[in-house]
Write a protein that holds these residues in place. Structure first.
Motif, PDB file in Angstrom:
ATOM      1  N   SER A 115       0.387 -29.141  64.274  1.00 51.29           N
ATOM      2  CA  SER A 115      -0.696 -28.658  65.172  1.00 51.29           C
ATOM      3  C   SER A 115      -2.004 -29.133  65.060  1.00 51.29           C
ATOM      4  O   SER A 115      -2.834 -28.878  65.812  1.00 51.29           O
ATOM      5  CB  SER A 115      -0.583 -27.167  65.031  1.00 51.29           C
ATOM      6  OG  SER A 115      -1.000 -26.780  63.565  1.00 51.29           O
ATOM      7  N   TRP A 116      -2.007 -29.709  63.812  1.00 51.62           N
ATOM      8  CA  TRP A 116      -3.551 -30.406  63.518  1.00 51.62           C
ATOM      9  C   TRP A 116      -3.272 -31.332  62.376  1.00 51.62           C
ATOM     10  O   TRP A 116      -2.411 -31.508  61.547  1.00 51.62           O
ATOM     11  CB  TRP A 116      -4.451 -29.330  62.979  1.00 51.62           C
ATOM     12  CG  TRP A 116      -4.277 -28.759  61.601  1.00 51.62           C
ATOM     13  CD1 TRP A 116      -3.658 -27.607  61.130  1.00 51.62           C
ATOM     14  CD2 TRP A 116      -4.841 -29.065  60.185  1.00 51.62           C
ATOM     15  NE1 TRP A 116      -3.528 -27.156  60.259  1.00 51.62           N
ATOM     16  CE2 TRP A 116      -4.292 -28.193  59.312  1.00 51.62           C
ATOM     17  CE3 TRP A 116      -5.685 -30.094  59.935  1.00 51.62           C
ATOM     18  CZ2 TRP A 116      -4.581 -28.433  58.076  1.00 51.62           C
ATOM     19  CZ3 TRP A 116      -6.022 -30.309  58.675  1.00 51.62           C
ATOM     20  CH2 TRP A 116      -5.552 -29.372  57.659  1.00 51.62           C
ATOM     21  N   LEU A 169      -5.197 -28.926  71.473  1.00 49.72           N
ATOM     22  CA  LEU A 169      -3.967 -29.123  70.712  1.00 49.72           C
ATOM     23  C   LEU A 169      -3.380 -30.546  70.857  1.00 49.72           C
ATOM     24  O   LEU A 169      -3.105 -31.173  71.770  1.00 49.72           O
ATOM     25  CB  LEU A 169      -3.177 -28.226  70.530  1.00 49.72           C
ATOM     26  CG  LEU A 169      -3.393 -26.600  70.376  1.00 49.72           C
ATOM     27  CD1 LEU A 169      -2.501 -25.769  70.647  1.00 49.72           C
ATOM     28  CD2 LEU A 169      -3.289 -26.557  68.712  1.00 49.72           C
ATOM     29  N   LEU A 205       1.104 -23.441  71.446  1.00 51.24           N
ATOM     30  CA  LEU A 205       0.740 -23.563  69.910  1.00 51.24           C
ATOM     31  C   LEU A 205       2.005 -23.302  69.173  1.00 51.24           C
ATOM     32  O   LEU A 205       2.459 -24.264  68.395  1.00 51.24           O
ATOM     33  CB  LEU A 205      -0.069 -22.466  69.402  1.00 51.24           C
ATOM     34  CG  LEU A 205      -0.501 -22.320  67.851  1.00 51.24           C
ATOM     35  CD1 LEU A 205      -0.836 -23.653  67.468  1.00 51.24           C
ATOM     36  CD2 LEU A 205      -1.344 -21.093  67.383  1.00 51.24           C
ATOM     37  N   ILE A 222       4.262 -24.771  63.271  1.00 52.26           N
ATOM     38  CA  ILE A 222       4.129 -23.424  63.749  1.00 52.26           C
ATOM     39  C   ILE A 222       5.475 -22.777  64.184  1.00 52.26           C
ATOM     40  O   ILE A 222       5.818 -21.737  63.914  1.00 52.26           O
ATOM     41  CB  ILE A 222       3.209 -23.349  64.918  1.00 52.26           C
ATOM     42  CG1 ILE A 222       1.636 -23.819  64.865  1.00 52.26           C
ATOM     43  CG2 ILE A 222       2.983 -21.944  65.304  1.00 52.26           C
ATOM     44  CD1 ILE A 222       1.030 -23.207  63.309  1.00 52.26           C
ATOM     45  N   THR A 251      -3.713 -19.050  60.090  1.00 53.04           N
ATOM     46  CA  THR A 251      -4.638 -18.756  61.147  1.00 53.04           C
ATOM     47  C   THR A 251      -6.081 -19.652  60.453  1.00 53.04           C
ATOM     48  O   THR A 251      -6.799 -20.152  61.166  1.00 53.04           O
ATOM     49  CB  THR A 251      -5.176 -17.216  60.948  1.00 53.04           C
ATOM     50  OG1 THR A 251      -3.943 -16.737  61.723  1.00 53.04           O
ATOM     51  CG2 THR A 251      -6.194 -16.990  61.900  1.00 53.04           C
ATOM     52  N   ASP A 259      -6.372 -22.202  58.535  1.00 54.08           N
ATOM     53  CA  ASP A 259      -6.227 -23.532  58.801  1.00 54.08           C
ATOM     54  C   ASP A 259      -6.392 -24.034  60.024  1.00 54.08           C
ATOM     55  O   ASP A 259      -7.242 -25.149  60.283  1.00 54.08           O
ATOM     56  CB  ASP A 259      -4.836 -24.065  58.144  1.00 54.08           C
ATOM     57  CG  ASP A 259      -4.835 -23.992  56.696  1.00 54.08           C
ATOM     58  OD1 ASP A 259      -5.745 -23.971  55.948  1.00 54.08           O
ATOM     59  OD2 ASP A 259      -3.493 -24.007  56.083  1.00 54.08           O
ATOM     60  N   LEU A 260      -5.858 -23.303  61.277  1.00 49.96           N
ATOM     61  CA  LEU A 260      -6.113 -23.597  62.307  1.00 49.96           C
ATOM     62  C   LEU A 260      -7.744 -23.395  62.836  1.00 49.96           C
ATOM     63  O   LEU A 260      -7.916 -24.230  63.760  1.00 49.96           O
ATOM     64  CB  LEU A 260      -5.362 -22.773  63.194  1.00 49.96           C
ATOM     65  CG  LEU A 260      -3.786 -23.284  63.589  1.00 49.96           C
ATOM     66  CD1 LEU A 260      -2.887 -21.891  63.954  1.00 49.96           C
ATOM     67  CD2 LEU A 260      -3.623 -24.408  63.999  1.00 49.96           C
ATOM     68  N   ARG A 261      -8.293 -22.316  62.302  1.00 53.39           N
ATOM     69  CA  ARG A 261      -9.791 -22.238  62.811  1.00 53.39           C
ATOM     70  C   ARG A 261     -10.610 -23.340  62.145  1.00 53.39           C
ATOM     71  O   ARG A 261     -11.317 -23.887  62.918  1.00 53.39           O
ATOM     72  CB  ARG A 261     -10.066 -21.137  62.270  1.00 53.39           C
ATOM     73  CG  ARG A 261      -9.629 -19.709  63.093  1.00 53.39           C
ATOM     74  CD  ARG A 261      -9.768 -18.309  62.585  1.00 53.39           C
ATOM     75  NE  ARG A 261     -11.306 -18.103  62.523  1.00 53.39           N
ATOM     76  CZ  ARG A 261     -11.760 -17.325  63.591  1.00 53.39           C
ATOM     77  NH1 ARG A 261     -10.943 -17.078  64.659  1.00 53.39           N
ATOM     78  NH2 ARG A 261     -13.118 -16.915  63.525  1.00 53.39           N
ATOM     79  N   TYR A 309      -9.697 -26.417  64.066  1.00 49.00           N
ATOM     80  CA  TYR A 309     -10.536 -26.495  65.413  1.00 49.00           C
ATOM     81  C   TYR A 309     -12.134 -26.808  65.290  1.00 49.00           C
ATOM     82  O   TYR A 309     -12.670 -27.585  66.269  1.00 49.00           O
ATOM     83  CB  TYR A 309     -10.167 -24.996  66.252  1.00 49.00           C
ATOM     84  CG  TYR A 309     -10.948 -25.075  67.369  1.00 49.00           C
ATOM     85  CD1 TYR A 309     -10.368 -25.462  68.728  1.00 49.00           C
ATOM     86  CD2 TYR A 309     -12.383 -24.402  67.658  1.00 49.00           C
ATOM     87  CE1 TYR A 309     -10.996 -25.278  69.872  1.00 49.00           C
ATOM     88  CE2 TYR A 309     -12.807 -24.495  68.845  1.00 49.00           C
ATOM     89  CZ  TYR A 309     -12.243 -24.577  69.942  1.00 49.00           C
ATOM     90  OH  TYR A 309     -12.669 -24.566  71.429  1.00 49.00           O
ATOM     91  N   TRP A 314      -4.007 -16.629  70.903  1.00 52.84           N
ATOM     92  CA  TRP A 314      -4.140 -18.325  70.733  1.00 52.84           C
ATOM     93  C   TRP A 314      -3.942 -18.915  72.069  1.00 52.84           C
ATOM     94  O   TRP A 314      -3.540 -18.376  72.953  1.00 52.84           O
ATOM     95  CB  TRP A 314      -3.116 -18.573  69.916  1.00 52.84           C
ATOM     96  CG  TRP A 314      -3.272 -18.071  68.505  1.00 52.84           C
ATOM     97  CD1 TRP A 314      -2.883 -16.893  67.969  1.00 52.84           C
ATOM     98  CD2 TRP A 314      -4.117 -18.675  67.199  1.00 52.84           C
ATOM     99  NE1 TRP A 314      -3.198 -16.697  66.546  1.00 52.84           N
ATOM    100  CE2 TRP A 314      -3.981 -17.702  66.314  1.00 52.84           C
ATOM    101  CE3 TRP A 314      -5.110 -19.940  67.311  1.00 52.84           C
ATOM    102  CZ2 TRP A 314      -4.717 -18.098  65.010  1.00 52.84           C
ATOM    103  CZ3 TRP A 314      -5.541 -20.046  66.283  1.00 52.84           C
ATOM    104  CH2 TRP A 314      -5.441 -18.966  65.002  1.00 52.84           C
TER     105      TRP A 314
END
Length: 510
Positions: free
Chosen positions: A173-174, A225, A265, A271, A289, A291-293, A296, A341
Motif C-alpha cells: 500500500s506504500w 494509493l 485499500l 493490508i 494506521t 504507517d499509512l498516515r 500519505y 479509509w
C-alpha cells in the motif's frame, strides 16, 4: 448565488480585470495563459488550511511550502466541496461544470460524451478560443471513462509517463523509493513534471509574444494509493510525530448505507494479509494506521515539491505574471477518522478538498475565503478570469447544450470576500441502488439516501429512503454523531430536507 445577487455587475468585473491586467483593450494577443494543476486523492490538510476548516484536530504539521506559497498569492477556498468523492465522476463534473446527475457519470467506466452529452470541457473551451491546449498525467480519469483522455480537449498529443505499472503494484500500500530505483525507473509524477517543464519552455516564446497563449493541464497521480514517493520525504515525518485519529469509530446512529468498506485499500497485499472485512467499527491495527498516515503525508510533500518545480520554471521563463494558476485535489480522503479509509462517502473528509486560483494582478497578496463553494464553480471562474466570456447557466435539460455551467463564478469573492458564492454545497454518492444526496450548510451536513432510478431516468425516489443523516458541525465538527432523529433537530431536518430536494437550482431563485 443568482446572477442578480452579486453587488458587482459583469461590466464592473470586466473593468477591474482590465485594470489588473494593465490593458484597456484585450485581444487574443494579451490573453493570460493557464496552468491547471490537479492532484489525486488530496485532502485539505495543507499548511495553508491550518485553522477551523482543517480536516482533523490530530495531525502533524503538513510540510507543503510550495503550495502554501501558491495559496498566499491565490484566492484560497477553504471550504470547497466536490460533487462526488471519487476520481472520474468528480473530474468529469468540474471539467464540464456539470453535476453527476447531468453528466450521468457515477463510476470509473462511463464516458460523459456517451452517457451525458457532447459537453465542451474546460481545456476544450480554451482550445476553441485560440489556446494551445496541452495535457499530461491524470486530468480526466484515463481509459474507457474518458474515451482515452478525451481527445477533443487537446491540441497536442497527450502525455503519459512510462513504467507507471511498475510503481502501482498491488503488493504494497506504500513504498519509499530509493535514489537508485528512481534512477532506473523514474517515478511517474517525476516524469510528468519533467515533461511539463519541457512543454513550458516550448510554449513560452509564442505565449510571451502574444502569438499563442496556452492552457497547460498537469495531473499528478499522488497521493493516490499506493503511496509511493522518494525515500527522503519519509524523513520529514519522524514516527514520533504521527498520531492516531481521535475518532476511530463510525458515527453514532449512522445508517449502514453511509459506510464504505474501503476495498480500494484492503486489496493491497500488505493490508489483505490482515484479514480485515472493512465492516463498520472493525478498525485497522494502530501500527498500520500510523504507517499509512505517515506515508500519505510523505506523498503529499512529494507532490508539493513537484508543484514547486513548476512554479520555479514559470518564474524562470518570465511567465508568472501572465499565467493564471489553479490547483485542486479531485476529492478528499479518509485517514482512519470515523474508522473510514479512502473516499467513496458523503462525509466531510471525502467531499472537502483543496482549491486555489491565482490570478496575477488580482490575488497577488492572497485572499482567503471561507464561503461555501463547489468544484463546478471552477470552470466559469477560470473562463471569466481569462476574459473569455461568461458561461450561461444550464437549463434543467442540457444534454444538447455544449457550453453552460451548473456552478457560478467565484470572481466576486476576490472583490468582496464577504460575498456568498452559495449558501450551500451539494454532493452525492451512489450505493446499493440508492443515491446519497448531501447538502452542506455553514453549520450542518444533511444527507438522505433515496432509491435512485438510474437508467434513462436519473431521478431519486424521495419517498423510499434507506437512511437519513444530520451532523451539527458547530458542536461536532468530526461528524461523530448523527442527530437526524433527535427531536431538538426536527425543524432543522425539515428545513434542510426541503432545500436538499430543491437542489442547487432552488438556490438560484432564493
Amino acid at each position: 448565488m443568482s446572477t442578480t445577487s452579486s453587488s458587482l455587475t459583469m461590466l464592473s468585473l470586466f473593468l477591474l480585470l482590465c485594470a489588473a491586467f494593465g490593458n484597456s483593450r484585450i485581444t487574443t494577443n494579451h490573453r493570460k495563459n493557464v496552468l491547471f494543476i490537479v492532484s489525486d486523492d488530496m485532502r485539505a490538510q495543507l499548511g495553508a488550511y491550518s485553522g477551523p476548516n482543517f480536516p482533523s484536530p490530530i495531525h502533524p504539521q503538513m510540510i507543503t511550502p510550495n503550495l502554501d506559497r501558491l495559496a498566499s498569492e491565490s484566492l484560497l477556498l477553504t471550504r470547497a466541496y466536490v460533487q462526488q468523492a471519487t476520481c472520474s465522476p468528480s473530474r468529469t463534473s468540474f471539467l464540464t461544470s456539470r453535476r453527476p446527475d447531468t453528466t450521468h457519470v457515477y463510476d470509473l467506466k462511463s464516458y460523459f460524451r456517451k452517457v451525458g452529452g457532447n459537453f465542451t470541457t474546460l481545456p476544450q473551451y480554451f482550445k476553441e478560443h485560440g489556446y494551445e491546449s496541452v495535457g499530461m498525467g491524470k486530468i480526466f480519469h484515463p481509459g474507457k471513462a474518458s474515451g482515452g483522455d478525451d481527445p477533443p480537449s487537446w491540441t497536442l498529443p497527450y502525455f503519459h509517463p512510462r513504467s507507471k505499472r511498475h510503481w502501482t503494484t498491488k503488493e504494497r500500500s506504500w513504498y519509499a523509493a530509493t535514489h537508485d530505483e528512481r534512477k532506473k525507473r523514474p517515478l511517474p509524477d517525476e516524469q510528468i513534471v519533467k515533461h511539463a517543464v519541457k512543454m513550458l519552455r516550448k510554449l513560452a516564446p509564442k505565449a510571451k509574444s502574444g502569438q499563442k497563449p496556452f492552457f497547460l493541464a498537469v495531473g499528478f497521480y499522488k497521493p493516490h494509493l499506493p503511496f509511493v514517493f522518494p525515500e527522503e520525504f519519509l524523513a520529514m515525518y519522524p514516527p514520533s510525530e504521527i498520531h492516531l485519529p481521535p475518532n476511530p469509530y463510525a458515527p453514532e446512529n449512522m445508517p449502514s448505507i453511509a459506510w464504505t468498506t474501503y476495498r480500494e485499500l484492503r486489496m493491497f497485499g500488505d493490508i489483505a494479509q490482515l484479514g480485515l472485512s472493512g465492516d463498520i467499527n472493525t478498525t485497522i491495527p494502530s501500527n498500520v494506521t500510523l504507517d499509512l498516515r505517515r506515508a500519505y503525508y510523505s506523498a503529499v510533500s512529494y507532490i508539493d515539491s513537484l508543484v514547486g518545480k513548476l512554479l520555479a520554471e514559470l518564474d524562470h521563463l518570465g511567465l508568472a505574471q501572465s499565467t493564471i494558476i489553479s490547483f485542486v485535489g479531485d476529492h478528499g480522503w479518509h485517514l482512519g477518522e470515523n474508522g473510514e479509509w479512502t473516499k467513496h462517502t458523503n462525509f466531510e473528509q471525502a467531499t472537502h478538498a483543496p482549491m486555489m486560483i491565482r490570478i496575477p494582478g488580482l490575488t497577488d497578496h492572497g485572499i482567503v475565503s471561507d464561503q461555501l463553494v463547489e468544484f463546478v464553480d471552477m470552470y466559469p471562474t477560470i473562463v471569466e478570469a481569462a476574459m473569455l466570456g461568461t458561461l450561461p447557466v444550464c437549463p434543467e435539460e442540457s444534454s444538447h447544450i455544449e457550453v453552460c455551467t451548473e456552478g457560478t463564478s467565484l470572481l466576486p469573492l476576490i472583490f468582496n470576500r464577504q460575498s456568498e458564492a452559495s449558501s450551500y454545497a451539494f454532493s452525492q454518492w451512489p450505493r446499493s441502488g440508492k443515491m446519497g444526496y448531501t447538502i452542506r450548510s455553514s453549520r450542518y451536513r444533511y444527507t438522505e439516501w433515496p432509491k435512485f432510478r438510474r437508467h434513462h431516468i436519473y431521478k431519486p425516489k424521495w419517498g423510499d429512503l434507506a437512511g437519513v443523516e444530520l451532523y451539527d458541525h458547530l458542536i461536532d465538527p468530526e461528524e461523530n454523531r448523527n442527530v437526524a432523529y433527535d427531536p431538538e433537530y426536527a425543524s432543522v431536518r425539515c428545513e434542510l430536507s426541503l432545500l436538499l430536494r430543491e437542489g442547487w437550482r432552488g438556490q438560484e431563485t432564493n
